[in-house]
Design a protein around this motif. Sequence first.
Motif, PDB file in Angstrom:
ATOM      1  N   ARG A 101       0.828  -1.205   0.000  1.00  0.00           N
ATOM      2  CA  ARG A 101       0.000   0.000   0.000  1.00  0.00           C
ATOM      3  C   ARG A 101       0.865   1.258   0.000  1.00  0.00           C
ATOM      4  O   ARG A 101       0.518   2.268  -0.610  1.00  0.00           O
ATOM      5  CB  ARG A 101      -0.940   0.013   1.210  1.00  0.00           C
ATOM      6  CG  ARG A 101      -2.111  -0.936   1.064  1.00  0.00           C
ATOM      7  CD  ARG A 101      -3.095  -0.802   2.197  1.00  0.00           C
ATOM      8  NE  ARG A 101      -3.733   0.521   2.238  1.00  0.00           N
ATOM      9  CZ  ARG A 101      -4.559   0.918   3.190  1.00  0.00           C
ATOM     10  NH1 ARG A 101      -4.856   0.102   4.186  1.00  0.00           N
ATOM     11  NH2 ARG A 101      -5.094   2.117   3.162  1.00  0.00           N
ATOM     12  N   PHE A 102       2.016   1.215   0.680  1.00  0.00           N
ATOM     13  CA  PHE A 102       2.917   2.367   0.723  1.00  0.00           C
ATOM     14  C   PHE A 102       3.354   2.741  -0.694  1.00  0.00           C
ATOM     15  O   PHE A 102       3.263   3.904  -1.118  1.00  0.00           O
ATOM     16  CB  PHE A 102       4.137   2.045   1.596  1.00  0.00           C
ATOM     17  CG  PHE A 102       5.074   3.199   1.803  1.00  0.00           C
ATOM     18  CD1 PHE A 102       4.929   4.041   2.896  1.00  0.00           C
ATOM     19  CD2 PHE A 102       6.109   3.454   0.915  1.00  0.00           C
ATOM     20  CE1 PHE A 102       5.796   5.118   3.096  1.00  0.00           C
ATOM     21  CE2 PHE A 102       6.983   4.521   1.094  1.00  0.00           C
ATOM     22  CZ  PHE A 102       6.823   5.344   2.193  1.00  0.00           C
ATOM     23  N   THR A 235      -7.771   2.706  14.007  1.00  0.00           N
ATOM     24  CA  THR A 235      -8.706   2.183  15.024  1.00  0.00           C
ATOM     25  C   THR A 235      -8.357   0.734  15.363  1.00  0.00           C
ATOM     26  O   THR A 235      -8.670   0.250  16.449  1.00  0.00           O
ATOM     27  CB  THR A 235     -10.159   2.264  14.514  1.00  0.00           C
ATOM     28  OG1 THR A 235     -10.240   1.630  13.225  1.00  0.00           O
ATOM     29  CG2 THR A 235     -10.590   3.712  14.387  1.00  0.00           C
ATOM     30  N   THR A 236      -7.737   0.028  14.422  1.00  0.00           N
ATOM     31  CA  THR A 236      -7.212  -1.314  14.694  1.00  0.00           C
ATOM     32  C   THR A 236      -5.758  -1.344  14.226  1.00  0.00           C
ATOM     33  O   THR A 236      -5.391  -0.650  13.279  1.00  0.00           O
ATOM     34  CB  THR A 236      -8.006  -2.399  13.943  1.00  0.00           C
ATOM     35  OG1 THR A 236      -7.960  -2.131  12.538  1.00  0.00           O
ATOM     36  CG2 THR A 236      -9.446  -2.433  14.403  1.00  0.00           C
ATOM     37  N   GLN A 237      -4.945  -2.163  14.902  1.00  0.00           N
ATOM     38  CA  GLN A 237      -3.529  -2.236  14.577  1.00  0.00           C
ATOM     39  C   GLN A 237      -3.066  -3.684  14.541  1.00  0.00           C
ATOM     40  O   GLN A 237      -3.661  -4.548  15.181  1.00  0.00           O
ATOM     41  CB  GLN A 237      -2.696  -1.475  15.618  1.00  0.00           C
ATOM     42  CG  GLN A 237      -3.064  -0.009  15.767  1.00  0.00           C
ATOM     43  CD  GLN A 237      -2.137   0.712  16.729  1.00  0.00           C
ATOM     44  OE1 GLN A 237      -0.962   0.896  16.468  1.00  0.00           O
ATOM     45  NE2 GLN A 237      -2.678   1.142  17.864  1.00  0.00           N
ATOM     46  N   LYS A 238      -1.982  -3.925  13.784  1.00  0.00           N
ATOM     47  CA  LYS A 238      -1.369  -5.250  13.758  1.00  0.00           C
ATOM     48  C   LYS A 238      -0.210  -5.267  14.745  1.00  0.00           C
ATOM     49  O   LYS A 238       0.536  -4.301  14.865  1.00  0.00           O
ATOM     50  CB  LYS A 238      -0.844  -5.586  12.357  1.00  0.00           C
ATOM     51  CG  LYS A 238      -1.934  -5.897  11.357  1.00  0.00           C
ATOM     52  CD  LYS A 238      -1.459  -6.807  10.236  1.00  0.00           C
ATOM     53  CE  LYS A 238      -1.444  -8.263  10.675  1.00  0.00           C
ATOM     54  NZ  LYS A 238      -1.317  -9.208   9.549  1.00  0.00           N
ATOM     55  N   GLY A 299       2.283  -6.290   6.004  1.00  0.00           N
ATOM     56  CA  GLY A 299       1.068  -5.606   5.589  1.00  0.00           C
ATOM     57  C   GLY A 299      -0.171  -6.192   6.236  1.00  0.00           C
ATOM     58  O   GLY A 299      -0.093  -7.127   7.041  1.00  0.00           O
ATOM     59  N   TRP A 300      -1.327  -5.609   5.887  1.00  0.00           N
ATOM     60  CA  TRP A 300      -2.598  -6.046   6.467  1.00  0.00           C
ATOM     61  C   TRP A 300      -2.950  -7.468   6.061  1.00  0.00           C
ATOM     62  O   TRP A 300      -3.397  -8.264   6.888  1.00  0.00           O
ATOM     63  CB  TRP A 300      -3.732  -5.117   6.002  1.00  0.00           C
ATOM     64  CG  TRP A 300      -3.771  -3.774   6.646  1.00  0.00           C
ATOM     65  CD1 TRP A 300      -3.574  -2.567   6.057  1.00  0.00           C
ATOM     66  CD2 TRP A 300      -4.036  -3.495   8.032  1.00  0.00           C
ATOM     67  NE1 TRP A 300      -3.695  -1.551   6.967  1.00  0.00           N
ATOM     68  CE2 TRP A 300      -3.988  -2.089   8.189  1.00  0.00           C
ATOM     69  CE3 TRP A 300      -4.314  -4.291   9.152  1.00  0.00           C
ATOM     70  CZ2 TRP A 300      -4.202  -1.465   9.419  1.00  0.00           C
ATOM     71  CZ3 TRP A 300      -4.528  -3.663  10.368  1.00  0.00           C
ATOM     72  CH2 TRP A 300      -4.477  -2.282  10.501  1.00  0.00           C
ATOM     73  N   ASN A 301      -2.773  -7.805   4.809  1.00  0.00           N
ATOM     74  CA  ASN A 301      -3.320  -9.067   4.295  1.00  0.00           C
ATOM     75  C   ASN A 301      -2.268 -10.088   3.886  1.00  0.00           C
ATOM     76  O   ASN A 301      -2.606 -11.249   3.660  1.00  0.00           O
ATOM     77  CB  ASN A 301      -4.234  -8.767   3.089  1.00  0.00           C
ATOM     78  CG  ASN A 301      -5.379  -7.829   3.464  1.00  0.00           C
ATOM     79  OD1 ASN A 301      -6.033  -8.034   4.480  1.00  0.00           O
ATOM     80  ND2 ASN A 301      -5.597  -6.791   2.669  1.00  0.00           N
TER      81      ASN A 301
END
Length: 621
Positions: A101-102, A235-238, A299-301
């Motif tokens: 995403r970056f 609001t949410t973090q890894k 990353g997120w996914n």
Amino acid sequence: MFPIYDVIVVGAGHAGCEAAHAAASMGSKVLLCTMNMNTIAQMSCNPAMGGVAKGQIVREIDALGGLSGIISDKSMIQFRMLNKSKGPAMWSPRSQNDRMRFAEEWRLALEQTPNVDFWQEMISGILVKNGRVTGVRTAIGIEINAKSVVLTNGTFLNGIIHIGEKQFGGGRTGESAAKGITEQLVSLGFEAGRMKTGTPPRVDGRSLNYSKMEEQLGDEIPEKFSYLDTTSPLTTQKSCWITYTNREVHQSLETGFDRSPMFNGRIKGLGPRYCPSIEDKINRFAERERHQIFVEPEGWNTVEIYVNGFSTSLPEEVQYKALRLIPGFENAKMFRPGYAIEYDFFPPTQLKDTLETKLLENLYFAGQINGTTGYEEAASQGLVAGINASLKVQEKDPFVLKRSEAYIGVLVDDLINKGTEEPYRMFTSRAEFRLLLRQDNADLRLTQLGHDMGLASNERLEKMLNKKSLTAKLINDLKQKKLNPESINPELEKLGTAPIQEKISIEKLLKRPHIGMKELSLFDEDLKTYLIKYPKEVQEQAEIQIKYDSYIDKEQQLVAKLSNMENYQIPSQFDFLAITALSNEGKQKLNKIRPQTLGQASRISGVSPADLSILTVYLGR
């Protein structure tokens, strides 16, 4: 086929992206050249931005109107403010980012920036006429003309990748090295050198046992980098995770030392002192039983994991065997091995304080080509080079930040006056005025400068001026408002601080070490209601300014004392060699670096106080 561009930027890493965006935003026609459009702004190393001193740089880039802070916020998966247990000069924001995403956000931002064109091809040389650069030449022989050129080649100049006894050309895994530019610049009289950096293996997160690791959570109330409201806080973090090497890991790694390019002489370049490879750590700190390993999601996914702290160029089978001895990595599956990369750089003492080269007019260097390491250091140089290339084309005064104005000013000043023999990394200890250069006040320091150049938007300026005005009002109100002993002494005793005997202003109370804005809200319901009216960043700013008022004042006085030397210009053609009273080393260093002010001359290694006094006399002081 091509117009004459105002600025051509070679390389689309962190430095190149900031350079292209800055120059284009200031009205210059820009061409951004990259070997691969799909790797624009790629995070070649760890998927994170900021950290100690680096977070301050990202905030400064943002305050001036650059994009690194906004892009970091849009791709953030975790935020932590480091060093909160220390004073505010040491507070440093850091984000964990989604690597894909970056890069995507950067590319989209550049594509949406008016005045930016793209060209995908290797640049093999520059065009030169009458001592100035006039454009670039591509690998297939196309000549593109420009009024200025910014080189941000990263690790690609004659890059060689090392994995054990294997070595092959490349600027990054899977990408070709750039050839031709170094050889041309050397033929034109530039001095070049070799440096080395490295990266750890990447592993499959599904194969790790996190129950054997320490969880590293993000902040309970996460912040952002950018002063603008382009994104909302997470609001949410890894989570990240921490584990450690052990003696077994070290012994396993040592079995490959005879095949390590670090130890058998195949790597000639100097690596980063403060981010050494795992084999270098084991060798240099043999007495240590273990070394920390940070397990960072990419990353997120994605399931890909960055094994921070395990940078290595050992044979891949040695890496794999040792990795599986780390707690939590017993069943680890490797995506790709770590490697070292050797590349060309140009000692930055060959640059002016605008990052323009001294040998060729209108040619600028930014990023790892100058011997630095780190995304943030590169991005800030790209910003400075892009700004100055644009200003010069527009025949405007150059943009130079002083050491007392920004970490970016410290970085550039260090590079051009002291040079570097190993990859340069920014630390808070490098800044003598770090209490003035905090991460919380970068907007107050720099946004007006960015706006005056046409880079920072009206929105940025209005936001900064509003924060400044509200902070001044809050400080003034806290000086006027007083609290009674009977109403607050019970709370003071709970906090372990001395009770008061008479009415006291809130400002004086706030100077106490155990009392901040949070504690003030406990003292009085009306005061709590009053403080809620002010945004968190305004309350924080007021608290810092009140608490550290005397220390800030001392630093400002010191800056004022030194400003005479910083402002006293040395003529560009001044003959240092003609001053027989100077020491031989002083003459050589001054003649080589050619400082532009007395202040710069005072910071050159090898120029003694006696040399400086003699120089001052000769300059008519």
